[in-house]
Write a protein that holds these residues in place. Structure first.
Motif, PDB file in Angstrom:
ATOM      1  N   ALA A 186     -48.525  40.644 -45.506  1.00 60.34           N
ATOM      2  CA  ALA A 186     -49.205  40.646 -46.807  1.00 60.34           C
ATOM      3  C   ALA A 186     -49.369  39.235 -47.358  1.00 60.34           C
ATOM      4  N   THR A 187     -48.407  38.361 -47.085  1.00 60.82           N
ATOM      5  CA  THR A 187     -48.482  36.993 -47.603  1.00 60.82           C
ATOM      6  C   THR A 187     -49.668  36.241 -47.015  1.00 60.82           C
ATOM      7  N   PHE A 188     -49.957  36.486 -45.747  1.00 60.94           N
ATOM      8  CA  PHE A 188     -51.114  35.837 -45.115  1.00 60.94           C
ATOM      9  C   PHE A 188     -52.389  36.176 -45.865  1.00 60.94           C
ATOM     10  N   TRP A 189     -52.581  37.440 -46.194  1.00 60.43           N
ATOM     11  CA  TRP A 189     -53.810  37.851 -46.870  1.00 60.43           C
ATOM     12  C   TRP A 189     -53.862  37.314 -48.299  1.00 60.43           C
ATOM     13  N   LYS A 190     -52.702  37.178 -48.938  1.00 63.42           N
ATOM     14  CA  LYS A 190     -52.679  36.574 -50.271  1.00 63.42           C
ATOM     15  C   LYS A 190     -53.141  35.119 -50.213  1.00 63.42           C
ATOM     16  N   LYS A 191     -52.689  34.419 -49.192  1.00 64.11           N
ATOM     17  CA  LYS A 191     -53.076  33.018 -49.049  1.00 64.11           C
ATOM     18  C   LYS A 191     -54.559  32.884 -48.725  1.00 64.11           C
ATOM     19  N   VAL A 192     -55.074  33.782 -47.883  1.00 64.41           N
ATOM     20  CA  VAL A 192     -56.505  33.755 -47.570  1.00 64.41           C
ATOM     21  C   VAL A 192     -57.324  34.013 -48.831  1.00 64.41           C
ATOM     22  N   GLN A 193     -56.878  34.976 -49.618  1.00 62.99           N
ATOM     23  CA  GLN A 193     -57.570  35.274 -50.872  1.00 62.99           C
ATOM     24  C   GLN A 193     -57.545  34.065 -51.804  1.00 62.99           C
ATOM     25  N   PHE A 194     -56.416  33.395 -51.878  1.00 65.29           N
ATOM     26  CA  PHE A 194     -56.283  32.196 -52.703  1.00 65.29           C
ATOM     27  C   PHE A 194     -57.246  31.100 -52.240  1.00 65.29           C
ATOM     28  N   VAL A 195     -57.304  30.883 -50.932  1.00 60.84           N
ATOM     29  CA  VAL A 195     -58.172  29.843 -50.378  1.00 60.84           C
ATOM     30  C   VAL A 195     -59.635  30.151 -50.657  1.00 60.84           C
TER      31      VAL A 195
ATOM     32  N   ASP B 230     -70.617  19.339 -47.099  1.00 62.19           N
ATOM     33  CA  ASP B 230     -69.943  19.707 -45.855  1.00 62.19           C
ATOM     34  C   ASP B 230     -68.711  18.836 -45.625  1.00 62.19           C
ATOM     35  N   GLN B 231     -68.789  17.560 -46.029  1.00 63.32           N
ATOM     36  CA  GLN B 231     -67.618  16.690 -45.928  1.00 63.32           C
ATOM     37  C   GLN B 231     -66.497  17.177 -46.841  1.00 63.32           C
ATOM     38  N   MET B 232     -66.862  17.700 -48.004  1.00 60.96           N
ATOM     39  CA  MET B 232     -65.851  18.297 -48.886  1.00 60.96           C
ATOM     40  C   MET B 232     -65.152  19.456 -48.185  1.00 60.96           C
ATOM     41  N   LEU B 233     -65.948  20.329 -47.579  1.00 56.47           N
ATOM     42  CA  LEU B 233     -65.370  21.482 -46.887  1.00 56.47           C
ATOM     43  C   LEU B 233     -64.465  21.031 -45.745  1.00 56.47           C
ATOM     44  N   GLU B 234     -64.875  19.982 -45.065  1.00 53.67           N
ATOM     45  CA  GLU B 234     -64.056  19.462 -43.974  1.00 53.67           C
ATOM     46  C   GLU B 234     -62.722  18.935 -44.500  1.00 53.67           C
ATOM     47  N   ASP B 235     -62.759  18.290 -45.667  1.00 49.53           N
ATOM     48  CA  ASP B 235     -61.517  17.790 -46.265  1.00 49.53           C
ATOM     49  C   ASP B 235     -60.670  18.925 -46.840  1.00 49.53           C
ATOM     50  N   PHE B 236     -61.320  20.006 -47.279  1.00 51.72           N
ATOM     51  CA  PHE B 236     -60.550  21.183 -47.707  1.00 51.72           C
ATOM     52  C   PHE B 236     -59.656  21.682 -46.570  1.00 51.72           C
ATOM     53  N   LEU B 237     -60.158  21.575 -45.346  1.00 52.02           N
ATOM     54  CA  LEU B 237     -59.400  22.060 -44.190  1.00 52.02           C
ATOM     55  C   LEU B 237     -58.102  21.287 -43.993  1.00 52.02           C
ATOM     56  N   LYS B 238     -58.014  20.096 -44.589  1.00 53.94           N
ATOM     57  CA  LYS B 238     -56.810  19.277 -44.445  1.00 53.94           C
ATOM     58  C   LYS B 238     -55.731  19.650 -45.459  1.00 53.94           C
ATOM     59  N   ILE B 239     -56.088  20.481 -46.440  1.00 58.50           N
ATOM     60  CA  ILE B 239     -55.088  20.972 -47.386  1.00 58.50           C
ATOM     61  C   ILE B 239     -54.172  21.941 -46.641  1.00 58.50           C
ATOM     62  N   ARG B 240     -52.885  21.828 -46.869  1.00 61.32           N
ATOM     63  CA  ARG B 240     -51.907  22.541 -46.051  1.00 61.32           C
ATOM     64  C   ARG B 240     -52.159  24.044 -45.993  1.00 61.32           C
ATOM     65  N   CYS B 241     -52.310  24.681 -47.144  1.00 58.30           N
ATOM     66  CA  CYS B 241     -52.467  26.138 -47.147  1.00 58.30           C
ATOM     67  C   CYS B 241     -53.771  26.556 -46.483  1.00 58.30           C
ATOM     68  N   VAL B 242     -54.816  25.736 -46.630  1.00 60.10           N
ATOM     69  CA  VAL B 242     -56.100  26.051 -46.001  1.00 60.10           C
ATOM     70  C   VAL B 242     -55.974  25.952 -44.484  1.00 60.10           C
ATOM     71  N   GLY B 243     -55.353  24.874 -44.023  1.00 62.74           N
ATOM     72  CA  GLY B 243     -55.173  24.702 -42.587  1.00 62.74           C
ATOM     73  C   GLY B 243     -54.362  25.822 -41.960  1.00 62.74           C
ATOM     74  N   GLU B 244     -53.324  26.275 -42.676  1.00 63.82           N
ATOM     75  CA  GLU B 244     -52.506  27.376 -42.155  1.00 63.82           C
ATOM     76  C   GLU B 244     -53.320  28.658 -42.029  1.00 63.82           C
TER      77      GLU B 244
ATOM     78  N   ALA C 287     -40.957  32.473 -43.126  1.00 69.30           N
ATOM     79  CA  ALA C 287     -40.143  31.577 -43.946  1.00 69.30           C
ATOM     80  C   ALA C 287     -40.855  30.271 -44.246  1.00 69.30           C
ATOM     81  N   ASP C 288     -41.795  29.858 -43.357  1.00 66.14           N
ATOM     82  CA  ASP C 288     -42.468  28.584 -43.593  1.00 66.14           C
ATOM     83  C   ASP C 288     -43.689  28.741 -44.493  1.00 66.14           C
ATOM     84  N   ILE C 289     -43.969  29.957 -44.954  1.00 71.18           N
ATOM     85  CA  ILE C 289     -45.075  30.176 -45.874  1.00 71.18           C
ATOM     86  C   ILE C 289     -44.538  30.069 -47.290  1.00 71.18           C
ATOM     87  N   ASN C 290     -44.883  28.995 -47.958  1.00 72.57           N
ATOM     88  CA  ASN C 290     -44.295  28.764 -49.276  1.00 72.57           C
ATOM     89  C   ASN C 290     -45.298  28.053 -50.168  1.00 72.57           C
TER      90      ASN C 290
END
Length: 463
Positions: free
Chosen positions: A145-154, A44-58, A452-455
């Motif tokens: 569409a970019t939002f869903w691509k990022k969710v799929q990636f995460v 669970d601590q791993m998952l919590e730290d995953f949330l700190k990754i930029r794309c995950v947090g977005e 534009a800030d999704i990169n």
């Protein structure tokens, strides 16, 4: 959480510095005691730290905007369930708060088509909500569409770890024999999913590596080696830490030196699948039987090693089921209910905990992932439901209640003078007005949320 079996005591706690220090002190004092960190807590601590990754947090931030809009508009929630999600919820509470965030994000991805259809429907377009700033923002997110691509990636990156956590919560079997192997395979799966591209799997591997030392515990290493489904697997490698962990467990669990030597000598028979380890029945049941039961049935020619193996493989590596009871206690005994009579509070904990046990049994029978206990677990998803303003109001309400209690005390403050006389004095509470608070107008702007800030690997990710 204490687990005692066959003269072998295991203490399982969270992996905080204070617990680690206390565990080390216990191990130094008692030879047959092992302190182990709770695997569920560590994952669970791993998952919590995953949330700190930029794309995950977005992704989490944008996903929460979707659910907050839907769940704070009754007509929109009913529209979604009746016409676009076949009655299914977007929220998916599960074992922990962090895990619940990822399961809910997965739910959004599963309902991607329905959500896009809803925000393009006539009922939505003609509604007043679609004209508001919040409605326009959420519509833009859902149709992006970019939002869903990022969710799929995460989700592709996190799913292997989520599967390990959910396996432990299922309660189907003890997890000690497989925890190290499961986490090792999850790590390799993340790398494979991203085609060995270090730019993609690197941030997730870094988080796992920061917690990986937890899984180098001697018990985990020994259990991995003694688990026949792992040891006889084609990709098994006897890493140095695995052999070292097995040796340490043999020394600590077997006080008799002659038996230690015998157990060590019998390892070669187990490695080579000789004697009873190599019979047709033993080979065919390596992955079918519980590891401890397999050793009891097929380790009869190596009694010293069998005794150690059964003791290790019968252990658990998670105290989560026990901690559920205390988490319910904390949930009920909070600032709002701290005046509950002891009996009533105990009854509430009893009822809530047994509802969860009943839910788990029903899920096993029906093989269904639908939770009957979602109401009890909504606290795990308040970030996905409660708007910031409302959350602040709830916190202010609790603070106000506490202040009222303090006012009652202050208004009748007793002052004890040196001469022994006592005076009761009224004490006023100063008011704090908006004029007393400095507000920086320059920081009061609204953040932009343009595409534009999704990169983040935008070119590499695809539906």
């Amino acid at each position: 959480f204490f687990f005692f079996f066959w003269g072998f005591l295991q203490v399982i706690t969270q992996n905080t510095p204070s617990y680690k220090t206390a565990g080390k002190m216990l191990e130094d004092k008692r030879r047959n005691l092992f302190w182990t960190p709770c695997a569920t807590y560590c994952i669970d601590q791993m998952l919590e730290d995953f949330l700190k990754i930029r794309c995950v947090g977005e992704c989490m931030e944008r996903g929460q905007k979707i659910t907050k809009l839907v769940y704070n508009q009754n007509w929109l929630l009913n529209l979604m369930k009746n016409e676009f999600t076949q009655g299914q919820e977007l929220l998916r509470p599960t074992v922990t708060r962090s895990a619940s965030s990822f399961t809910t994000l997965r739910s959004l991805l599963d309902h991607k088509t329905g959500l896009r259809r809803m925000f393009q429907s006539i009922k939505w377009i003609s509604s007043r909500c679609s004209k508001t700033g919040e409605g326009k923002e959420v519509e833009k997110i859902v149709l992006n569409a970019t939002f869903w691509k990022k969710v799929q990636f995460v989700m592709k990156s996190v799913d292997p770890v989520m599967e390990v956590l959910q396996k432990f919560d299922s309660g189907g079997s003890l997890s000690m024999p497989s925890i190290y192997y499961d986490m090792y395979r999850a790590k390799l799966a993340i790398k494979s999913i991203h085609g060995d591209d270090a730019r993609k799997y690197g941030p997730f591997w870094n988080v796992i590596d920061n917690h990986w030392n937890v899984f180098y515990h001697p018990l985990y290493m020994a259990a991995h080696f003694l688990n026949p489904s792992c040891r006889y697997h084609s990709d098994f490698v006897a890493h140095t830490e695995v052999v070292r962990g097995l040796n340490e467990c043999i020394v600590r669990l077997e006080p008799d030196n002659a038996r230690r030597i015998s157990a060590s000598m019998q390892i070669s028979d187990y490695n080579s699948a000789k004697a009873d380890f190599g019979t047709e029945l033993a080979i065919s049941t390596r992955t079918e039987l519980d590891p401890a039961a397999w050793w009891q049935q097929h380790g009869i020619s190596c009694l010293e090693l069998q005794r150690i193996a059964v003791r290790i493989l019968s252990q658990t590596c998670s105290s989560f089921a026990c901690e559920h009871d205390w988490s319910l206690f904390d949930q009920i005994y909070n600032q709002r209910h701290n005046r509950l009579a002891q009996k009533r509070m105990n009854d509430l904990v009893y009822v809530h905990y047994n509802l969860r046990l009943r839910e788990r049994q029903l899920r096993k029978k029906s093989n269904s992932s639908i939770s009957l206990d979602s109401v009890l677990l909504e606290r795990l998803l308040d970030d996905w439901i409660v708007e910031e303003e409302k959350k602040a109001l709830l916190e202010d309400e609790e603070i106000h209640c506490n202040e009222m209690e303090q006012v009652e005390t202050y208004e009748n403050a007793m002052i004890d003078y040196e001469d022994g006389s006592i005076e009761t004095r009224k004490v006023s509470v100063e008011e704090v007005t908006l004029g007393d608070v400095n507000v920086n107008a320059a920081n009061a702007g609204v953040d932009s949320d343009d595409d534009a800030d999704i990169n983040f690997f935008e070119d590499e990710m695809s539906d």
